[in-house]
Write an enzyme that holds these catalytic residues in place. Structure first.
Site, mmCIF file in Angstrom:
data_model
loop_
_atom_site.group_PDB
_atom_site.id
_atom_site.type_symbol
_atom_site.label_atom_id
_atom_site.label_comp_id
_atom_site.label_asym_id
_atom_site.label_seq_id
_atom_site.Cartn_x
_atom_site.Cartn_y
_atom_site.Cartn_z
ATOM 1 N N HIS A 86 0.821 -1.221 0.000
ATOM 2 C CA HIS A 86 0.000 0.000 0.000
ATOM 3 C C HIS A 86 0.861 1.279 0.000
ATOM 4 O O HIS A 86 0.746 2.082 -0.928
ATOM 5 C CB HIS A 86 -1.000 -0.038 1.150
ATOM 6 C CG HIS A 86 -1.639 1.276 1.455
ATOM 7 N ND1 HIS A 86 -2.467 1.918 0.558
ATOM 8 C CD2 HIS A 86 -1.532 2.109 2.528
ATOM 9 C CE1 HIS A 86 -2.855 3.074 1.083
ATOM 10 N NE2 HIS A 86 -2.300 3.210 2.274
ATOM 11 N N HIS A 110 4.022 6.829 5.262
ATOM 12 C CA HIS A 110 2.862 7.573 5.764
ATOM 13 C C HIS A 110 2.017 6.827 6.800
ATOM 14 O O HIS A 110 1.338 7.454 7.596
ATOM 15 C CB HIS A 110 1.986 8.083 4.608
ATOM 16 C CG HIS A 110 1.039 7.062 4.051
ATOM 17 N ND1 HIS A 110 1.384 6.225 3.019
ATOM 18 C CD2 HIS A 110 -0.234 6.729 4.388
ATOM 19 C CE1 HIS A 110 0.360 5.435 2.745
ATOM 20 N NE2 HIS A 110 -0.636 5.723 3.557
ATOM 21 N N GLU A 114 1.097 5.762 12.474
ATOM 22 C CA GLU A 114 -0.259 5.401 12.881
ATOM 23 C C GLU A 114 -0.376 3.907 13.215
ATOM 24 O O GLU A 114 -1.041 3.526 14.164
ATOM 25 C CB GLU A 114 -1.224 5.760 11.748
ATOM 26 C CG GLU A 114 -2.672 5.618 12.109
ATOM 27 C CD GLU A 114 -3.556 6.126 10.970
ATOM 28 O OE1 GLU A 114 -3.247 7.202 10.431
ATOM 29 O OE2 GLU A 114 -4.518 5.437 10.635
ATOM 30 N N ASP A 115 0.286 3.079 12.435
ATOM 31 C CA ASP A 115 0.024 1.639 12.513
ATOM 32 C C ASP A 115 1.171 0.775 13.043
ATOM 33 O O ASP A 115 1.011 -0.434 13.152
ATOM 34 C CB ASP A 115 -0.371 1.099 11.128
ATOM 35 C CG ASP A 115 -1.688 1.667 10.646
ATOM 36 O OD1 ASP A 115 -2.477 2.084 11.516
ATOM 37 O OD2 ASP A 115 -1.925 1.711 9.436
ATOM 38 N N ASP A 175 -3.139 8.490 -1.100
ATOM 39 C CA ASP A 175 -3.500 7.432 -0.156
ATOM 40 C C ASP A 175 -4.946 6.996 -0.404
ATOM 41 O O ASP A 175 -5.249 5.814 -0.542
ATOM 42 C CB ASP A 175 -3.326 7.991 1.265
ATOM 43 C CG ASP A 175 -3.781 7.035 2.346
ATOM 44 O OD1 ASP A 175 -3.474 5.830 2.228
ATOM 45 O OD2 ASP A 175 -4.428 7.492 3.298
ATOM 46 N N ASP A 292 -22.567 12.316 -24.493
ATOM 47 C CA ASP A 292 -21.147 12.660 -24.569
ATOM 48 C C ASP A 292 -20.855 13.250 -25.942
ATOM 49 O O ASP A 292 -21.057 12.585 -26.956
ATOM 50 C CB ASP A 292 -20.303 11.386 -24.349
ATOM 51 C CG ASP A 292 -18.813 11.688 -24.309
ATOM 52 O OD1 ASP A 292 -18.446 12.836 -24.002
ATOM 53 O OD2 ASP A 292 -18.023 10.763 -24.573
HETATM 54 MN MN MN Z 1 -2.576 4.735 3.982
#
Ligand code: MN
Length: 596
Positions: A86, A110, A114-115, A175, A292
């Site tokens: 990811h 990133h 947090e994780d 993200d 369109d």
């Molecule tokens: Mn993420």
């Protein structure tokens, strides 16, 4: 990931693996796939990055990858893939946008703070404060502490961080794009919830930053999750319409001839709409079949004046459709998009849309704020960047005015979602939300003009302050300080009226009016107000430290510990400054953190 899968499938198609041909096919296949077949997971990222920034140093990317991979080891995505896929994909999205090395490093890391057990402090020591600031900006608040407010607080924190460095928002968008691409494995309910939130806040933010390349994909993937049948219907329509490409090829060729005759150097190409945009026009126009029109873009080599020469050439070749010409060069959109738009009656009497712009405008139209990073030496984007940040700065001003994160989020959503109109005042164009009134305009022209506005003249006629302004209106605002206004000023300046709150449209005007009343009603303040303001003071002090309160429980406990009879007494003491808010907040944080 997706790119690799597509690549492999295309190869399989090109090289049928019939038994007799196997050895040759295998040899060819190994030759063809060799460049992406190495074991270094960062090589693709480095390649994309160096494609756009040839002198970039890849070693820090490898270092960031190694740490991220280490930290996330043993974690898996819902799809079953190792988690590191990811952040790597997010960094690749940033690289394709043309972002700088610092952004890519932050993108790789990133989710670590947090994780994983990697701390912000360790990250700052390893990669510097710039990267740490970017990662911190996209790190979510802990739900355990913030409860329901976590989401609103997280967005507010991200916006504040973006005010210092707009790259925070770009990482967040990348993200979300990757999460949306891989949403297929989630339950139907969470797919819908995430897609909806993306549509409400992140897509409009992306639009405000002008990053169309990202916005197109976000739009389409939102449509895929919210309206899968419609997505499939439009995709089918775009995929098989006989003669479409040939027709566009003919239009492009004829446009090139017309431009050459007018001596305008330019590139001409088809400009297909993305699925979401077709779907929106189809629904808005009430069409049963997908609607369109064929569309081309003309990118002129020369200065902006060449755009008008190109417009002349196009209108000389094909009759323009009345009422369809728009000059976004003279009046850029709120995201600074500039182009000429026209529709003409093209070959076989079919309506064709034509966009005309310079190279510089084209870059901005595609990459928006990211263009500054992708084309660092290009001139002219400096002013654009300043204007862009001016918008962000104003959002940060509301942040100061709105004590409550939910209210801030609501203002942001409102500002982002509203359609815009342009009016003329003080001899210049002013952009306002659709449905804005003279009061909104007055506040836009300055806080003082807003506070003291008395009357307005719209297109030469006196009009009530609550009138809805329309695109192109010429508006004069008269204030009580205005000697020439011809309005009898009362003895004392009176300030805004409460009923204005009932009709103003812009969050800016709303906040300014609320501010005026807060400032002018302080004497004779009630206990209830003191309690409310004391609570807001604590909220502000908490936010300065990037914290917030999910419930009154910690406060209640603290008031007991400090010996107050009840919570209200503590809040009044805070309002009266009998205790320092910062001291209260420090004790509060100690209390909560030690309990976890
Ligand atoms: Mn993420």
């Amino acid at each position: 990931m997706d790119v690799d899968a597509g690549h492999g499938a295309a190869l399989g198609g090109a090289l049928p693996t019939q038994p007799g041909e196997l050895p040759l096919a295998r040899r060819l296949r190994s030759l063809l796939t060799w460049p992406t077949n190495d074991t270094d997971p960062v090589s693709q990222l480095v390649r994309s990055h160096r494609n756009i920034h040839p002198s970039a140093d890849p070693s820090v990317l490898r270092r960031a990858y190694t740490i991220a991979e280490n930290m996330h080891r043993g974690q898996f995505r819902k799809s079953g893939e190792p988690y590191i896929t990811h952040p790597l994909a997010v960094a690749e999205i940033c690289a394709d946008l043309g972002m700088d090395t610092t952004t890519l490093v932050a993108a790789l890391l990133h989710d670590t703070v947090e994780d994983t057990r990697y701390t912000l402090q360790a990250l700052a020591e390893d990669f510097g404060h710039e990267v740490a600031h970017l990662v911190d900006g996209v790190t979510k608040f802990d739900k355990a502490f913030y409860g329901k407010a976590a989401e609103a607080e997280t967005i507010r924190k991200m916006i504040i961080a973006a005010g210092k460095d707009v790259r925070v928002l770009i990482i967040k968008l990348a993200d979300r794009l990757h999460n949306m691409r891989t949403l297929g494995v989630r339950s139907a309910a969470s797919r819908e919830r995430i897609a909806r939130k993306t549509q409400e806040v992140l897509v409009p933010l992306c639009d405000r930053l002008g990053i169309q390349t990202l916005k197109r994909e976000l739009d389409d993937v939102v449509l895929l999750h919210l309206e899968p049948d419609e997505h499939a219907r439009i995709a089918r329509h775009v995929h098989d319409r006989p003669g479409w490409d040939a027709y566009l090829g003919d239009v492009v060729a004829q446009a090139k001839v017309a431009l050459r005759r007018s001596r305008v150097d330019a590139e001409v190409s088809p400009r297909p709409r993305h699925l979401y945009s077709i779907w929106k026009d189809t629904v808005a126009g009430g069409h049963t079949a997908p609607f369109d029109l064929p569309r081309i873009v003309i990118v002129v080599d020369g200065p902006p004046t060449d755009c008008y020469a190109a417009l002349g050439a196009v209108h000389g070749r094909w009759r323009p459709v009345p009422g369809r010409f728009k000059d976004f060069i003279a009046s850029p959109k709120n995201n600074l998009y500039r182009s000429l738009h026209t529709s003409v009656c093209g070959p076989q009497d079919r309506t064709v849309e034509v966009l005309i712009r310079t190279r510089e405008m084209h870059r901005w139209a595609e990459y928006g704020i990211a263009a500054d990073f992708r084309f660092p030496r290009s001139s002219g984007s400096d002013t654009a960047r300043v204007d862009q940040l001016a918008w962000l700065r104003r959002v940060l001003d509301w942040e100061q005015e709105a004590p409550d994160p939910a209210q801030f989020l609501e203002s942001l959503r409102c500002d982002l979602a509203e359609a815009q109109i342009q009016v003329v005042a003080d001899g210049r164009q002013v952009v306002l939300p659709a449905g804005a009134t003279p009061v909104d305009l007055a506040y836009e022209l300055g806080t003082d003009r807003g506070d003291h506005c008395l009357a307005a003249r719209i297109n030469g006629r006196l009009a009530p302050l609550s009138s809805e302004l329309e695109e192109g209106d010429v508006v004069e605002i008269f204030t009580e300080n205005d000697a020439e206004s011809g309005f009898e000023a009362s003895a004392a300046p009176r300030g805004p009226r409460r009923e204005w709150l009932g009709f103003v449209k812009s969050p800016h005007a709303q906040m300014q009016i609320n501010r005026w009343f807060a400032e002018h009603t302080a004497p004779g303040i009630s206990i209830a107000d003191k309690v409310r303001l004391g609570r807001a003071t604590i909220g502000l002090a908490l936010r300065k430290r990037d914290r917030g309160l999910a419930s009154d429980l910690p406060l209640l406990r603290l008031s007991e510990e400090l010996g107050y009879p009840d919570l209200e007494t503590l809040l009044v003491a805070v309002f009266d400054r009998a205790v320092e808010p910062d001291a209260v907040v420090q004790q509060l944080i100690d209390l909560v953190d030690h309990r976890q």
